[in-house]
Design an enzyme around this catalytic site. Structure first.
Site: not given
Ligand code: XBP
Ligand code: MG
Length: 254
Positions: A10, A12, A19, A57, A124-125
């Site tokens: 993963d 973030d 975050e 979000r 997810t980012t």
């Molecule tokens: C993290 C997320 C992302 C980020 C923001 O996912 O949920 O939405 O908060 O990025 P992970 P975006 O921990 O799976 O990497 O604004 O590009 O969605």
């Molecule tokens: Mg994460």
């Protein structure tokens, strides 16, 4: 038990604490630029993280916290525009002030490369956010360390759905029992476990109290030889940091 072939990371909260002081700040910079009276405090952002994906979000925020907001007819297009702007702010931030990777991340990635353990990303980012983080915080060529960067809207359903992990494994031609996922969140482990992958958790600053049922082990971070991890749940024997031997010997892959 199958032989460990790959680590799927993963991004973030797992590779770096992105975050609170990066994504959140980038969202707020966009809201200010568009003269919106939206401002996501550290505390509110923790609640908004229940929903993965920046566009999703923002929609969640409007639905749950801003019923007073006069939505434009083209709200979806507006959210897409805001999100593009947020991505620009985020990438500028990561270029100008690179984030520090979490303890043990660089060491484990480098060891995996030396030992022939394959690497992938499942996040997810937005893809360009991953590329910025890797290039500026890990190494200029770090994107090439990973066989796949499975990210954002490459799949229809974001975490907690298993799609992004399934996509990464498909691209790498791997089975779930050949992989270990490294995650930091409840939504993340729901996704990796639904894809059948054994998952190690390193909690991050927003996720410490989340539910990690079924995790191989829950740690505060991956640890370093001179900076032991703290075990929050699970059995680690005598280990004080996560390395490839730890991952292969903890009879973790199913
Ligand atoms: C993290 C997320 C992302 C980020 C923001 O996912 O949920 O939405 O908060 O990025 P992970 P975006 O921990 O799976 O990497 O604004 O590009 O969605
Ligand atoms: Mg994460």
């Amino acid at each position: 038990m199958k032989e460990l072939r790959a680590l799927l990371f993963d991004v973030d909260g797992t590779l770096a604490e992105t975050e609170r002081d990066a994504h959140r700040v980038a969202f707020n910079a966009t809201f200010a630029e568009y003269k919106l009276d939206w401002n996501w405090s550290v505390e509110l952002y923790g609640e908004l993280l229940a929903v993965t994906g920046g566009k999703e979000r923002m929609q969640f925020y409007l639905d749950k916290y801003r019923p007073d907001y006069q939505q434009p007819d083209d709200l979806q297009d507006f959210i897409i525009e805001l999100h593009k702007n947020k991505t620009k702010h985020y990438n500028n931030m990561l270029t100008e002030n690179p984030l520090i990777l979490r303890p043990g991340v660089r060491r484990l990635l480098e060891e995996a490369r030396v030992r022939g353990i394959r690497l992938g990303i499942a996040t997810t980012t937005t893809p360009e956010n991953v590329i910025s983080l890797l290039e500026h915080s890990l190494a200029p060529d770090a994107v090439s360390w990973f066989e796949v960067i499975a990210a954002g809207s490459m799949v229809a359903a974001k975490k907690p759905a298993p799609d992004i992990y399934n996509y990464a494994m498909q691209q790498m031609n791997l089975q779930a029992n050949q992989c270990i996922a490294i995650e930091d969140s409840h939504n993340g482990i729901l996704s990796s476990q639904a894809a059948g992958i054994t998952t190690l958790i390193t909690v991050s600053n927003y996720t410490r109290n989340e539910d990690f049922s079924g995790a191989m082990v829950v740690l505060d971070n991956l640890g370093e030889p001179n900076q032991p991890f703290t075990v929050l749940d699970g059995d680690v024997g005598d280990s004080t940091y996560v390395d490839i031997d730890f991952l292969t010997s903890s009879n973790s892959i199913g």
